[in-house]
Write a protein that holds these residues in place. Structure first.
Motif, PDB file in Angstrom:
ATOM      1  N   GLU A 153     -14.733 -32.736   6.415  1.00 30.83           N
ATOM      2  CA  GLU A 153     -13.884 -33.922   6.389  1.00 30.83           C
ATOM      3  C   GLU A 153     -13.926 -34.469   4.975  1.00 30.83           C
ATOM      4  O   GLU A 153     -14.969 -34.445   4.331  1.00 30.83           O
ATOM      5  N   ALA A 154     -12.784 -34.958   4.499  1.00 29.52           N
ATOM      6  CA  ALA A 154     -12.729 -35.502   3.147  1.00 29.52           C
ATOM      7  C   ALA A 154     -11.764 -36.671   3.117  1.00 29.52           C
ATOM      8  O   ALA A 154     -10.806 -36.721   3.895  1.00 29.52           O
ATOM      9  N   ARG A 155     -12.018 -37.596   2.231  1.00 33.56           N
ATOM     10  CA  ARG A 155     -11.108 -38.725   2.029  1.00 33.56           C
ATOM     11  C   ARG A 155      -9.972 -38.287   1.117  1.00 33.56           C
ATOM     12  O   ARG A 155     -10.163 -37.512   0.184  1.00 33.56           O
ATOM     13  N   GLU A 156      -8.795 -38.820   1.411  1.00 35.20           N
ATOM     14  CA  GLU A 156      -7.618 -38.522   0.606  1.00 35.20           C
ATOM     15  C   GLU A 156      -7.903 -38.834  -0.861  1.00 35.20           C
ATOM     16  O   GLU A 156      -8.548 -39.830  -1.188  1.00 35.20           O
ATOM     17  N   ASP A 214      -7.956 -33.275  -5.153  1.00 34.58           N
ATOM     18  CA  ASP A 214      -6.995 -34.313  -4.783  1.00 34.58           C
ATOM     19  C   ASP A 214      -6.401 -34.047  -3.382  1.00 34.58           C
ATOM     20  O   ASP A 214      -5.195 -33.903  -3.235  1.00 34.58           O
ATOM     21  N   LYS A 240      -4.887 -34.158   0.235  1.00 30.52           N
ATOM     22  CA  LYS A 240      -3.872 -34.975   0.912  1.00 30.52           C
ATOM     23  C   LYS A 240      -3.906 -34.598   2.393  1.00 30.52           C
ATOM     24  O   LYS A 240      -4.470 -33.579   2.775  1.00 30.52           O
ATOM     25  N   SER A 241      -3.243 -35.380   3.219  1.00 32.24           N
ATOM     26  CA  SER A 241      -3.219 -35.097   4.654  1.00 32.24           C
ATOM     27  C   SER A 241      -2.601 -33.734   4.942  1.00 32.24           C
ATOM     28  O   SER A 241      -2.984 -33.069   5.915  1.00 32.24           O
ATOM     29  N   LYS A 271      -9.871 -37.184  -2.810  1.00 30.69           N
ATOM     30  CA  LYS A 271     -11.158 -36.629  -3.226  1.00 30.69           C
ATOM     31  C   LYS A 271     -11.067 -35.110  -3.353  1.00 30.69           C
ATOM     32  O   LYS A 271     -10.013 -34.509  -3.168  1.00 30.69           O
TER      33      LYS A 271
END
Length: 93
Positions: free
Chosen positions: A37-40, A87, A89-90, A42
């Protein structure tokens, strides 16, 4: 595999020959990819470990082959292969 060939022993008046066939062992995953899981915005790193060093790896997203770019970076050292996605993205999920 590259050692497969015909070998000989020569004693001058006589010679003995033998053919060596080396069967390659299949490459297996020692450690498979793990869900991440990663934050947008990142960066995320996906890592797997293979049973044989230097094995060519093809990275894919679904059915699409990935190529090195500003978005994707590939690293391979010994038996460890990594995909770095920058970077995120969804649409990268």
């Amino acid at each position: 595999k590259s050692d497969s060939d015909t070998y000989s022993c020569d004693i001058g008046d006589a010679q003995s020959r033998a053919k060596l066939t080396v069967q390659e062992t299949p490459v297996l995953f020692k450690q498979e990819l793990q869900n991440e899981e990663a934050r947008e915005g990142k960066q995320v790193r996906l890592t797997c470990e293979l049973s044989k060093p230097g094995t060519p790896v093809k990275w894919m997203k679904g059915d699409t082959v990935l190529y090195a770019s500003e978005k994707y970076e590939f690293k391979q050292q010994g038996t460890v292969a990594e995909l770095i996605i920058r970077d995120v993205k969804s649409v990268d999920a």
